[in-house]
Write an enzyme that holds these catalytic residues in place. Structure first.
Site, PDB file in Angstrom:
ATOM      1  N   ASP A 361      36.466  32.109  37.826  1.00 36.18           N
ATOM      2  CA  ASP A 361      37.688  31.398  38.207  1.00 36.18           C
ATOM      3  C   ASP A 361      37.461  29.883  38.342  1.00 36.18           C
ATOM      4  OD1 ASP A 361      40.169  30.868  39.161  1.00 36.18           O
ATOM      5  OD2 ASP A 361      40.025  32.137  40.937  1.00 36.18           O
ATOM      6  N   LYS A 468      36.689  38.674  31.609  1.00 32.11           N
ATOM      7  CA  LYS A 468      36.832  39.386  32.891  1.00 32.11           C
ATOM      8  C   LYS A 468      38.301  39.302  33.272  1.00 32.11           C
ATOM      9  CE  LYS A 468      35.236  39.131  37.699  1.00 32.11           C
ATOM     10  NZ  LYS A 468      34.388  38.364  38.633  1.00 32.11           N
ATOM     11  N   ASP A 470      41.067  39.880  35.781  1.00 36.56           N
ATOM     12  CA  ASP A 470      41.171  40.079  37.229  1.00 36.56           C
ATOM     13  C   ASP A 470      42.620  40.329  37.648  1.00 36.56           C
ATOM     14  OD1 ASP A 470      40.291  40.209  39.847  1.00 36.56           O
ATOM     15  OD2 ASP A 470      39.197  38.323  39.759  1.00 36.56           O
ATOM     16  N   ASN A 472      44.419  39.972  41.607  1.00 34.33           N
ATOM     17  CA  ASN A 472      43.971  39.773  42.978  1.00 34.33           C
ATOM     18  C   ASN A 472      44.996  39.946  44.090  1.00 34.33           C
ATOM     19  OD1 ASN A 472      41.181  39.357  42.703  1.00 34.33           O
ATOM     20  ND2 ASN A 472      41.560  37.376  41.751  1.00 34.33           N
ATOM     21  N   ASP A 539      33.977  43.572  45.236  1.00 36.00           N
ATOM     22  CA  ASP A 539      33.533  42.213  45.567  1.00 36.00           C
ATOM     23  C   ASP A 539      32.389  42.267  46.566  1.00 36.00           C
ATOM     24  OD1 ASP A 539      35.123  40.706  43.953  1.00 36.00           O
ATOM     25  OD2 ASP A 539      36.619  40.206  45.472  1.00 36.00           O
TER      26      ASP A 539
HETATM   27  C1  GLA Z   1      38.201  38.198  42.652  1.00 39.99           C
HETATM   28  C2  GLA Z   1      37.065  38.829  41.879  1.00 39.99           C
HETATM   29  C3  GLA Z   1      35.823  37.992  41.996  1.00 39.99           C
HETATM   30  C4  GLA Z   1      36.115  36.602  41.469  1.00 39.99           C
HETATM   31  C5  GLA Z   1      37.296  35.998  42.190  1.00 39.99           C
HETATM   32  C6  GLA Z   1      37.752  34.713  41.548  1.00 39.99           C
HETATM   33  O1  GLA Z   1      37.961  38.210  44.003  1.00 39.99           O
HETATM   34  O2  GLA Z   1      36.843  40.131  42.321  1.00 39.99           O
HETATM   35  O3  GLA Z   1      34.756  38.578  41.314  1.00 39.99           O
HETATM   36  O4  GLA Z   1      36.352  36.690  40.103  1.00 39.99           O
HETATM   37  O5  GLA Z   1      38.415  36.875  42.195  1.00 39.99           O
HETATM   38  O6  GLA Z   1      38.852  34.180  42.160  1.00 39.99           O
END
Ligand code: GLA
Length: 719
Positions: A361, A468, A470, A472, A539
């Site tokens: 990110d 990747k 994501d 969130n 995480d």
């Molecule tokens: C999430 C993902 C992490 C990372 C952050 C970046 O929490 O699980 O591995 O990529 O976002 O913001």
């Protein structure tokens, strides 16, 4: 041939090497479940149907008093015609909520027709049994798929409106399975962000036990998995039936014990906030449910799930290939990086065997904190020279990966300023935030198209080998103005929109390796695995917590799908300090990688990384294709031990992790599993040669007497 229909008894038999599933059409055309379990002879099973006149009951007019639907084992129960248990489907025909779905023929397919609009398992001979409600013109097609070599049945249903009028579907589960007795417990995977998929066992009592997600994602709080097991079932013995839904949104599983002490298990799309308007001629398809039978405990159940997903679900292009061994910059820099810092990280891993650099990110838009930039998939050139980083990575012999969060938007973004209405919201209400961000309304064509175009532009402009993906935050404010009165279709339409995005991007860039992620493991399900061969498991990178998380995740998902990284200590999620070697050993039980600042490591530490990568490479084939044996449950003992055994049983790898040092404590004896009794194995770490039978019965004494969170590994090589 695995599917038979006996015309005389009107019985369907689905058979694989070790499994039989049988049901029949009764005198009124209802589908009466007869048996699901270990393979039995193809005999008449009508003798097992329990008929009795129960007081204060009811029965359909064609039946006698002893033929209430409420005591039959029912393949497709609906509401309102004397089955008072949970129903699989619920209709609303302009206010009328009852009807009779009766048998109307069947078709056998050599290979399963794929589900339209949704990912599903590939292959398998398939039976489609048709039921029709003549009065209302509703047709239901129940699909059953069977695989010769696996104890697995796949189920899903299609509802077709064959009338001229629209009707509503208020519930559309994927399966119903009745068991004649109630002596079962459930096993489920509950959790939270950073504590995903902890195994929990629950006794059942009369009434309904239910687990679900209402978060718009399959969720960390409850995985779309449930098993029912006998009270004495453990890893190695006893019956277990595992259920998993190939779906990434709101789901439910239910287990109900009724007056006659039978057990009903059902599952599918969560109907909590669901209904679907089915117009004349339209079809609704439920997600696919996977049902695995094991007569030898949870261990065998898991191995069947793993084999099924590796062979028939995960992208064949990647499933058996070496996985990227990544260095990811997230815990090293968070969003605070520049071109030079990233190149330093790439420099530092040269010669370690790490083969992929993933820029996480913070590389796009105004993304310097998590309050801004999501949705603006344009390189922040003031911050990073992406081309330079990619070229540098490639020049150093590494592949390059990039982070995206395609489903999201920050209020502080160009995208939101241009299209505030593209975020999910209900008019007049400010939508709820999650991590300061909003979710894009993927039910809308133009929103999906924007995401496809903007992500594709980056993937086309730069040489990117790995993405990747994501996600969130969970969904809220579920509504889209175009749905008008059909607001309850929103959550399923969001998931269908997500699958369209995945189809466009994953198929559009077939050589790019996609890894799934949702704040770690908040959307870890078979449908995501269909697109993403591996998913960031959590995480939480603390080795001790990972033993619980990876243990639970392995109940149905193969180790090659668990993305696992070695990170720095004190651990960023819980402050725990664990030995570097143990972090490696635990991360090797999955697709391994690193997530720390390697540029700050000493040459000795980098040599340790190199050694770990070599160790991992030596066992990689076992992680990708091996059979998993969970030897010790960290929730029950001060010990976690897992063994991976090659399919031909010529080699194996044992990992032992002992959380807490116990001064003057008991000897740690671990009993290997899965070896051949009469083969002789050499264990280099102990310089010991013994037969499989001796090793499995006598056990290995493991010396881990000093230091918390200690670990050891052992290789078994057939002589
Ligand atoms: C999430 C993902 C992490 C990372 C952050 C970046 O929490 O699980 O591995 O990529 O976002 O913001």
């Amino acid at each position: 041939m695995a599917i038979y229909f006996d015309v005389k008894t009107k019985t369907f038999y689905l058979e694989s090497k070790n499994l039989t599933y049988a049901f029949c059409v009764d005198q009124a055309g209802f589908l009466n479940h007869l048996y699901f379990g270990k393979r039995i002879a193809r005999e008449e099973l009508g003798f097992s149907v329990h008929s009795v006149d129960r007081g204060h009951g009811a029965y359909p007019p064609d039946f006698g008093r002893d033929h209430s639907l409420s005591i039959f084992l029912n393949e497709c129960p609906t509401y309102g015609r004397s089955d008072y248990r949970e129903s699989m489907l619920a209709f609303d025909f302009d206010g009328v909520r009852v009807g009779d779905l009766v048998y109307d023929g069947y078709t056998v397919y050599e290979t399963k027709p794929l589900l339209s609009g949704m990912p599903s398992v590939r292959g398998g001979e398939t039976l489609a049994v048709s039921l029709k409600d003549v009065l209302h013109g509703a047709r239901v097609v129940l699909y059953y798929t069977v695989f010769e070599e696996l104890p697995v049945i796949l189920r899903h249903a299609e509802v077709v409106n064959e009338s001229d009028e629209a009707f509503m579907l208020d519930r559309a589960y994927s399966f119903c399975l009745d068991f004649p007795d109630k002596n079962w417990e459930t096993v489920t995977l509950h959790g939270a962000h950073l504590r995903e998929r902890f195994m929990e066992r629950t006794s059942l009592s009369h009434g309904v036990f239910s687990v679900d997600s209402k978060r718009g994602v399959s969720s960390a709080q409850m995985n779309p998995f449930m098993a029912i097991v006998r009270k004495n079932t453990d890893e190695e013995t006893g019956e277990a039936y595992g259920f998993n839904l190939v779906y990434s949104g709101d789901f439910t599983f239910k287990a109900q014990i009724e007056q006659d002490d039978s057990l009903r298990v059902l599952g599918g799309l969560n109907d909590y906030d669901f209904s679907w308007l089915l117009k004349a001629g339209e079809k609704f398809v439920t997600p696919e449910a996977v049902m695995v039978y094991s007569e030898n405990g949870l261990g065998d159940m898991s191995r069947s799930f793993h084999d099924l997903y590796r062979t028939y679900l995960i992208n064949p292009r990647f499933v058996n290939a070496s996985r990227p061994i990544v260095i990811n910059n997230w815990e090293a820099t968070y969003m605070n990086f520049d071109t030079q810092k990233l190149c330093e990280i790439v420099d530092s891993v040269r010669g370690t065997g790490i083969d992929t650099f993933v820029l996480d990110d913070g590389w796009f838009g105004a993304r310097n904190t998590d309050k801004a930039g999501l949705g603006d998939w344009v390189v922040n050139e003031k911050k990073v020279d992406l081309k330079k980083v990619i070229d540098y990575t490639h020049k150093n012999g590494l592949k390059f990966g990039l982070w995206f969060e395609p489903e999201m938007v920050n209020k502080d973004s160009e995208l939101y300023r241009a299209h505030p209405d593209w975020a999910i919201h209900a008019d007049g209400l400010e939508p709820c935030l999650g991590r300061d961000q909003l979710v894009l309304d993927l039910t809308r064509d133009e929103v999906r198209q924007y995401v496809i175009d903007s992500v594709s532009a980056i993937l086309n402009a730069y040489e990117i080998d790995y993405v990747k993906w994501d996600m969130n935050r969970p969904l809220t404010d579920n509504y889209s103005a175009w749905l008008k009165k059909q607001g309850k279709e929103f959550h399923h339409r969001y998931v269908l929109g997500l699958y369209q995005l995945c189809e466009a991007l994953v198929n559009g860039f077939p050589s790019v390796f996609f890894e799934g992620c949702a704040s770690g493991g908040c959307r870890f399900d078979p449908a995501m695995l269909y697109y993403f061969p591996q998913i960031w498991t959590s995480d939480d990178t603390d080795a001790y917590m990972r033993t619980f998380i990876q243990y639970g995740t392995s109940l149905c998902y193969p180790l090659s799908a668990h993305s696992c990284h070695v990170s720095v200590c004190p651990n960023h999620q819980c402050g725990r300090v664990t030995p570097f070697a143990s972090r490696g050993h635990v991360a090797h039980l999955g697709a391994t990688g690193y997530e720390l600042d390697t540029a700050k490591m000493t040459q000795e530490e980098l040599q340790e990384v190199k050694k770990q990568v070599e160790e991992y490479k030596a066992m990689e084939a076992l992680v990708l294709h091996g059979d998993l044996y969970r030897l010790n449950d960290p929730a029950k003992e001060n010990l976690f031990a897992e063994m991976l055994v090659s399919k031909d049983k010529t080699n194996a790898h044992l990992t032992v992790f002992r959380p807490f040092a116990v001064p003057n404590g008991p000897a740690i004896r671990v009993y290997p599993r899965g070896l051949k009794d009469d083969a002789t194995y050499y264990i280099p770490e102990l310089d010991l040669t013994r037969t499989g039978a001796t090793l499995m019965r006598v056990g290995l004494l493991v010396c881990l007497n000093w230091e918390d969170f200690a670990s050891a590994t052992y290789r078994f090589i057939e002589k």
